[in-house]
Design a protein around this motif. Structure first.
Motif, PDB file in Angstrom:
ATOM      1  N   ASP A   1       0.982  -1.258  -0.191  1.00  0.00           N
ATOM      2  CA  ASP A   1      -0.182  -0.276  -0.061  1.00  0.00           C
ATOM      3  C   ASP A   1       0.630   1.400   0.422  1.00  0.00           C
ATOM      4  OD1 ASP A   1      -2.800   0.551   0.420  1.00  0.00           O
ATOM      5  OD2 ASP A   1      -2.033   2.390   1.264  1.00  0.00           O
ATOM      6  N   PRO A   2       0.136   2.573  -0.354  1.00  0.00           N
ATOM      7  CA  PRO A   2       1.082   3.821  -0.867  1.00  0.00           C
ATOM      8  C   PRO A   2       1.614   4.188   0.656  1.00  0.00           C
ATOM      9  CG  PRO A   2      -0.274   3.711  -2.215  1.00  0.00           C
ATOM     10  CD  PRO A   2      -0.520   2.225  -1.653  1.00  0.00           C
ATOM     11  N   LEU A   3       0.723   4.617   1.551  1.00  0.00           N
ATOM     12  CA  LEU A   3       0.637   5.017   3.112  1.00  0.00           C
ATOM     13  C   LEU A   3       1.884   3.659   4.231  1.00  0.00           C
ATOM     14  CD1 LEU A   3      -2.800   5.434   3.779  1.00  0.00           C
ATOM     15  CD2 LEU A   3      -1.471   6.902   2.617  1.00  0.00           C
ATOM     16  N   MET A   4       2.452   2.448   3.365  1.00  0.00           N
ATOM     17  CA  MET A   4       3.780   2.199   4.257  1.00  0.00           C
ATOM     18  C   MET A   4       4.595   3.277   5.194  1.00  0.00           C
ATOM     19  SD  MET A   4       2.441  -0.845   5.000  1.00  0.00           S
ATOM     20  CE  MET A   4       4.394  -1.694   5.518  1.00  0.00           C
ATOM     21  N   MET A   5       4.854   4.052   4.371  1.00  0.00           N
ATOM     22  CA  MET A   5       6.629   5.060   4.585  1.00  0.00           C
ATOM     23  C   MET A   5       5.167   5.573   6.427  1.00  0.00           C
ATOM     24  SD  MET A   5       8.629   6.749   5.445  1.00  0.00           S
ATOM     25  CE  MET A   5       9.312   6.096   3.595  1.00  0.00           C
ATOM     26  N   VAL A   6       3.600   5.926   6.140  1.00  0.00           N
ATOM     27  CA  VAL A   6       3.331   6.952   6.940  1.00  0.00           C
ATOM     28  C   VAL A   6       2.971   5.664   8.155  1.00  0.00           C
ATOM     29  CG1 VAL A   6       1.326   7.962   8.159  1.00  0.00           C
ATOM     30  CG2 VAL A   6       1.840   8.784   6.369  1.00  0.00           C
ATOM     31  N   ALA A   7       2.628   4.174   8.548  1.00  0.00           N
ATOM     32  CA  ALA A   7       2.407   3.501   8.911  1.00  0.00           C
ATOM     33  C   ALA A   7       3.645   3.107   9.739  1.00  0.00           C
ATOM     34  CB  ALA A   7       1.659   2.119   7.885  1.00  0.00           C
ATOM     35  N   GLY A   8       4.885   3.532   8.711  1.00  0.00           N
ATOM     36  CA  GLY A   8       6.168   2.905   9.550  1.00  0.00           C
ATOM     37  C   GLY A   8       6.743   3.601  10.858  1.00  0.00           C
ATOM     38  N   VAL A   9       6.148   5.161  10.060  1.00  0.00           N
ATOM     39  CA  VAL A   9       6.554   6.158  11.339  1.00  0.00           C
ATOM     40  C   VAL A   9       6.022   6.292  12.482  1.00  0.00           C
ATOM     41  CG1 VAL A   9       6.417   8.294  11.553  1.00  0.00           C
ATOM     42  CG2 VAL A   9       7.336   7.634   9.550  1.00  0.00           C
TER      43      VAL A   9
ATOM     44  N   VAL B   1      -3.256   2.095   9.420  1.00  0.00           N
ATOM     45  CA  VAL B   1      -2.879   3.719   9.203  1.00  0.00           C
ATOM     46  C   VAL B   1      -4.073   3.266   7.639  1.00  0.00           C
ATOM     47  CG1 VAL B   1      -0.878   4.939   7.732  1.00  0.00           C
ATOM     48  CG2 VAL B   1      -0.755   3.961  10.173  1.00  0.00           C
ATOM     49  N   ILE B   2      -3.515   2.155   7.405  1.00  0.00           N
ATOM     50  CA  ILE B   2      -3.898   1.491   5.516  1.00  0.00           C
ATOM     51  C   ILE B   2      -5.080   1.477   5.776  1.00  0.00           C
ATOM     52  CG2 ILE B   2      -3.369  -0.064   3.745  1.00  0.00           C
ATOM     53  CD1 ILE B   2      -0.826  -0.114   4.676  1.00  0.00           C
ATOM     54  N   GLU B   3      -5.643   0.579   6.030  1.00  0.00           N
ATOM     55  CA  GLU B   3      -6.999   0.516   5.939  1.00  0.00           C
ATOM     56  C   GLU B   3      -8.267   1.705   6.402  1.00  0.00           C
ATOM     57  OE1 GLU B   3     -10.531  -2.502   8.185  1.00  0.00           O
ATOM     58  OE2 GLU B   3      -8.476  -2.098   8.942  1.00  0.00           O
ATOM     59  N   ARG B   4      -7.317   2.946   6.919  1.00  0.00           N
ATOM     60  CA  ARG B   4      -8.252   4.248   7.578  1.00  0.00           C
ATOM     61  C   ARG B   4      -8.214   4.735   6.526  1.00  0.00           C
ATOM     62  NH1 ARG B   4      -7.298   7.914  12.897  1.00  0.00           N
ATOM     63  NH2 ARG B   4      -7.957   9.817  11.878  1.00  0.00           N
ATOM     64  N   GLY B   5      -6.758   4.618   5.871  1.00  0.00           N
ATOM     65  CA  GLY B   5      -6.683   5.371   4.454  1.00  0.00           C
ATOM     66  C   GLY B   5      -7.780   4.891   3.314  1.00  0.00           C
TER      67      GLY B   5
ATOM     68  N   ARG C   1      -2.464   8.473   0.070  1.00  0.00           N
ATOM     69  CA  ARG C   1      -2.966   7.304  -0.503  1.00  0.00           C
ATOM     70  C   ARG C   1      -2.700   7.399  -1.600  1.00  0.00           C
ATOM     71  NH1 ARG C   1      -6.799   3.131  -0.744  1.00  0.00           N
ATOM     72  NH2 ARG C   1      -5.526   1.148  -0.879  1.00  0.00           N
ATOM     73  N   PHE C   2      -3.831   8.200  -2.687  1.00  0.00           N
ATOM     74  CA  PHE C   2      -4.340   8.691  -3.820  1.00  0.00           C
ATOM     75  C   PHE C   2      -3.324   9.687  -4.499  1.00  0.00           C
ATOM     76  CE2 PHE C   2      -5.487  11.838  -6.619  1.00  0.00           C
ATOM     77  CZ  PHE C   2      -6.281  10.681  -8.044  1.00  0.00           C
TER      78      PHE C   2
ATOM     79  N   HIS D   1       0.369  -7.066 -13.176  1.00  0.00           N
ATOM     80  CA  HIS D   1       0.180  -5.813 -12.601  1.00  0.00           C
ATOM     81  C   HIS D   1       0.755  -4.663 -12.842  1.00  0.00           C
ATOM     82  CE1 HIS D   1      -3.021  -2.461 -12.412  1.00  0.00           C
ATOM     83  NE2 HIS D   1      -3.946  -3.944 -12.789  1.00  0.00           N
ATOM     84  N   ARG D   2       0.849  -3.330 -13.819  1.00  0.00           N
ATOM     85  CA  ARG D   2       1.512  -2.404 -13.380  1.00  0.00           C
ATOM     86  C   ARG D   2       1.385  -1.931 -12.011  1.00  0.00           C
ATOM     87  NH1 ARG D   2       1.041   2.924 -12.781  1.00  0.00           N
ATOM     88  NH2 ARG D   2      -1.097   2.467 -12.953  1.00  0.00           N
ATOM     89  N   LYS D   3       0.545  -2.727 -11.132  1.00  0.00           N
ATOM     90  CA  LYS D   3      -0.123  -1.852  -9.495  1.00  0.00           C
ATOM     91  C   LYS D   3       0.059  -3.111  -8.385  1.00  0.00           C
ATOM     92  CE  LYS D   3       0.490   2.129  -9.176  1.00  0.00           C
ATOM     93  NZ  LYS D   3       1.650   3.017  -9.058  1.00  0.00           N
ATOM     94  N   LEU D   4       1.343  -3.709  -8.877  1.00  0.00           N
ATOM     95  CA  LEU D   4       0.842  -4.879  -7.566  1.00  0.00           C
ATOM     96  C   LEU D   4       0.422  -5.262  -6.945  1.00  0.00           C
ATOM     97  CD1 LEU D   4       5.534  -5.357  -7.951  1.00  0.00           C
ATOM     98  CD2 LEU D   4       3.455  -7.306  -8.732  1.00  0.00           C
ATOM     99  N   GLN D   5      -0.312  -3.976  -5.849  1.00  0.00           N
ATOM    100  CA  GLN D   5      -1.147  -4.398  -4.740  1.00  0.00           C
ATOM    101  C   GLN D   5      -2.173  -5.320  -6.141  1.00  0.00           C
ATOM    102  OE1 GLN D   5      -3.521  -1.026  -3.391  1.00  0.00           O
ATOM    103  NE2 GLN D   5      -3.248  -1.901  -1.541  1.00  0.00           N
TER     104      GLN D   5
END
Length: 298
Positions: free
Chosen positions: A22-30, A125-129, A251-252, A289-293
């Protein structure tokens, strides 16, 4: 269904796959670092066994590499990395200046705190995002993370494997683990909100304001009891809906960044693993897929 068990530890049919990519992993890691810092022995272990403030990104990207390998790497890669991590932890000690006691870094209760603070932060974080999960999928995520915990030396049966078990763990942790803000935790929080650039990263100093939203979003996603311990930022009325909106927008926007650019800050071995993943998926019979997620096993 394609059998990906020999390809990756966590396949595209798992919840872990969707969370880790997920794109929000950086925020989640912090957010995970902020929460982990509330356990005094854990935080002293970081300060006494690393140069966190001088090499601030190393810990974050080492964690990112561990998560990537154990989620997306081959079983052999995950086993090898886990063995190296456990070997390092066996040699490290933590001196408690308050009691005079010496702790091992790999004491089970410390490893469990770090694990639970980390994986719960990712999911929160990621679910909330914006990642949509059913209650059963949330439970499955925590059950999948039991395997990850074994790589640092924990026994899977000792690790929370559902939302209810994770909630119960944090209730016990608040009563038993002396969670509080130490000088080290306070300094870590200040750094995560407004990092001081070490010498070789001073060229990035003009871009520091871009970090502030990451730190603030991470802070305000902490549970209220954790924010009440820190009291670093004000509890502004109505802030939580703004935080949720900020996570969705972030996230977007991050999702629009090409993967070759988004991956540049990470360790070379992390980038190599991610670059090789489409080939391994293809060999396993899964269409990349281009976006592996968005990849799903058939």
């Amino acid at each position: 269904m394609v059998d990906t068990s020999t390809l990756i530890v966590r396949g595209p049919e798992t919840v872990t796959w969707r969370v880790v990519l997920d794109p929000l992993m950086m925020v989640a890691g912090v957010r995970a670092l902020m929460l982990q810092a509330l356990q005094p022995t854990t935080m002293r272990g970081v300060w006494q066994n690393s140069d966190f403030l001088e090499r601030p990104l190393e810990r974050l990207f080492n964690t990112a590499h561990f998560v990537t390998v154990t989620a997306l790497g081959t079983p052999e890669q995950a086993d090898a990395l886990g063995a190296r991590v456990r070997a390092v932890h066996r040699t490290l000690r933590i001196k408690d200046p308050e009691t005079g006691r010496t702790h091992r870094v790999d004491e089970p209760e410390l490893l469990l705190w770090v694990h639970c603070a980390e994986v719960s932060s990712y999911l929160e974080v990621i679910e909330r995002g914006g990642l949509r999960l059913t209650p059963a999928e949330r439970d499955r995520y925590y059950d999948e993370q039991r395997r990850t915990a074994t790589y640092v030396g924990l026994h899977a049966e000792d690790v929370p494997g559902s939302v209810a078990e994770m909630d119960g763990y944090f209730e016990r942790a608040r009563a038993e683990l002396d969670l509080r803000v130490t000088d080290e935790a306070r300094a870590t929080m200040r750094f995560l909100l407004w990092p001081k650039m070490p010498g070789k990263l001073r060229v990035l100093a003009p871009f520091k304001p871009m970090w502030l939203p990451i730190g603030m979003l991470a802070y305000y996603t902490l549970p209220r009891w954790a924010r009440d311990e820190y009291r670093t930022l004000p509890e502004v009325r109505g802030v939580q809906p703004v935080v949720t909106f900020g996570l969705k927008v972030g996230r977007f926007l991050v999702g629009l960044i090409p993967e070759r650019i988004a991956g540049r800050p990470f360790k070379p071995e992390t980038r190599d693993l991610m670059a090789d993943l489409p080939r391994r998926l293809t060999e396993s019979g899964v269409r990349p897929h281009r976006k592996l997620q968005k990849v799903r096993a058939a």
